[in-house]
Write a protein that holds these residues in place. Structure first.
Motif, PDB file in Angstrom:
ATOM      1  N   SER A   9       0.829  -1.200   0.000  1.00 53.55           N
ATOM      2  CA  SER A   9       0.000   0.000   0.000  1.00 53.55           C
ATOM      3  C   SER A   9       0.867   1.255   0.000  1.00 53.55           C
ATOM      4  CB  SER A   9      -0.923   0.005   1.218  1.00 53.55           C
ATOM      5  OG  SER A   9      -0.177   0.130   2.403  1.00 53.55           O
ATOM      6  N   ARG A  10       0.356   2.293  -0.625  1.00 55.01           N
ATOM      7  CA  ARG A  10       1.093   3.553  -0.718  1.00 55.01           C
ATOM      8  C   ARG A  10       1.321   4.183   0.645  1.00 55.01           C
ATOM      9  NH1 ARG A  10      -1.816   6.512  -5.964  1.00 55.01           N
ATOM     10  NH2 ARG A  10      -1.265   4.898  -7.498  1.00 55.01           N
TER      11      ARG A  10
ATOM     12  N   TYR B  47       9.666   0.903   1.558  1.00 56.80           N
ATOM     13  CA  TYR B  47       8.401   0.599   2.228  1.00 56.80           C
ATOM     14  C   TYR B  47       8.699   0.099   3.639  1.00 56.80           C
ATOM     15  CZ  TYR B  47       6.454   0.713  -2.497  1.00 56.80           C
ATOM     16  OH  TYR B  47       6.088   1.098  -3.763  1.00 56.80           O
TER      17      TYR B  47
ATOM     18  N   ASN C 284       1.896  -4.542   5.105  1.00 55.72           N
ATOM     19  CA  ASN C 284       0.541  -4.859   4.676  1.00 55.72           C
ATOM     20  C   ASN C 284       0.564  -5.191   3.194  1.00 55.72           C
ATOM     21  OD1 ASN C 284      -2.234  -5.106   4.449  1.00 55.72           O
ATOM     22  ND2 ASN C 284      -2.542  -2.910   4.189  1.00 55.72           N
TER      23      ASN C 284
ATOM     24  N   THR D 124      -1.288  -6.053  -0.045  1.00 57.18           N
ATOM     25  CA  THR D 124      -2.643  -5.819  -0.544  1.00 57.18           C
ATOM     26  C   THR D 124      -3.154  -6.945  -1.433  1.00 57.18           C
ATOM     27  OG1 THR D 124      -1.795  -4.570  -2.434  1.00 57.18           O
ATOM     28  CG2 THR D 124      -2.345  -3.332  -0.449  1.00 57.18           C
TER      29      THR D 124
ATOM     30  N   ASN E   3      -5.946  -8.634   0.307  1.00 54.94           N
ATOM     31  CA  ASN E   3      -7.139  -7.794   0.339  1.00 54.94           C
ATOM     32  C   ASN E   3      -7.855  -7.796  -1.006  1.00 54.94           C
ATOM     33  OD1 ASN E   3      -6.427  -7.145   2.936  1.00 54.94           O
ATOM     34  ND2 ASN E   3      -5.372  -5.253   2.356  1.00 54.94           N
ATOM     35  N   THR E   4      -7.065  -7.786  -2.095  1.00 52.69           N
ATOM     36  CA  THR E   4      -7.652  -7.797  -3.431  1.00 52.69           C
ATOM     37  C   THR E   4      -8.415  -9.090  -3.684  1.00 52.69           C
ATOM     38  OG1 THR E   4      -5.858  -6.392  -4.252  1.00 52.69           O
ATOM     39  CG2 THR E   4      -7.145  -7.602  -5.887  1.00 52.69           C
TER      40      THR E   4
END
Length: 245
Positions: free
Chosen positions: A92-93, A110, A215, A217, A220-221
């Motif tokens: 995540s950004r 990150y 985290n 993603t 989550n996707t």
């Protein structure tokens, strides 16, 4: 001394970097007495528009440490190729750490939320200069007790010159990683710094659970896709039946 472990199974160099593509495996690996590793990681990437799979090989160098790292990923911009997957594509950004100078032009950094300042402990100006000079085309992942370096291409071609270069690279960064062992996670220092008897309390070694993993993603996707499917599919079935009546 070093030992060879071909086609090693059940071991994964890092997490974010090694999970690009699918069916990843260490197809050859040298293990050194201190736990350092040099090897090749092969993964499969599916090209949906071509309906074909393609195997890709990356070299890795894994350097162990005596303390646990917060989870930090450096996504090198110098190894971007048409067939490669960016290391930060699934992060995540909000976890992106912006650094001064031109380091950001070479690496996208990150760290878990709240650990940006801790990343600076490891990414001091001299370390950033070393990374740009000697590892500009290597992705880097600090995770658990390992510092893992990844780059496209084979480690062990005929002649062994590339392997010798990897060994020199390993020795260089083994010395650097040894200097990172004094980092402590302040989130574990909730108690007083002085014991009741007046002696200084030794800070605990380890990483708070909030800093142990970035985290990712991708999970989550996948979950979102499942939720959408569960919501949309019944309506598709009902509309289909109506059209057939």
């Amino acid at each position: 001394m070093r030992s060879s472990t071909p086609f090693a199974r059940g071991w994964m160099p890092g997490e974010v970097l090694a999970s690009r593509g699918s069916r990843g495996r260490a197809r050859s690996m040298l293990v050194f007495p201190d736990g350092s590793r040099i090897g090749e990681w092969e993964y499969i990437r599916t090209y949906s528009h071509l309906r074909a799979n393609s195997a890709h090989v990356w070299s890795f160098v894994s350097v162990p440490a005596v303390v646990q790292f917060p989870h930090i990923v450096l996504d090198a911009t110098g190894n971007r190729r048409g067939h490669s997957l960016d290391a930060g594509v699934s992060l995540s950004r909000a976890q992106r750490v912006r650094l001064e100078g031109d380091f950001d032009a070479h690496f996208h950094t990150y760290a878990p939320a709240g650990y940006g300042a801790d990343a600076l402990y490891f990414l001091t100006p001299d370390v950033m200069a070393d990374l740009i000079d000697s590892a500009a085309d290597w992705d880097v992942e600090l995770i658990d007790t390992d510092a893992v370096f990844f780059r496209p291409g084979s480690t062990m071609p005929a002649g062994g010159r590339a392997l010798e270069e990897r060994v020199r690279f390993l020795r260089q960064w083994r010395a650097r990683v040894a200097r990172w062992t004094h980092w402590r996670d302040d989130r574990l220092n909730a108690g007083p710094l002085v014991n009741t008897d007046g002696t200084l309390r030794v800070p605990p070694v380890g990483v708070h659970r909030d800093g142990q993993r970035l985290n990712d993603t991708r999970g989550n996707t996948a979950m979102l896709a499942c939720i959408v499917a569960l919501i949309v599919l019944p309506y598709v079935v009902v509309v289909g039946r109506m059209l057939l009546e």
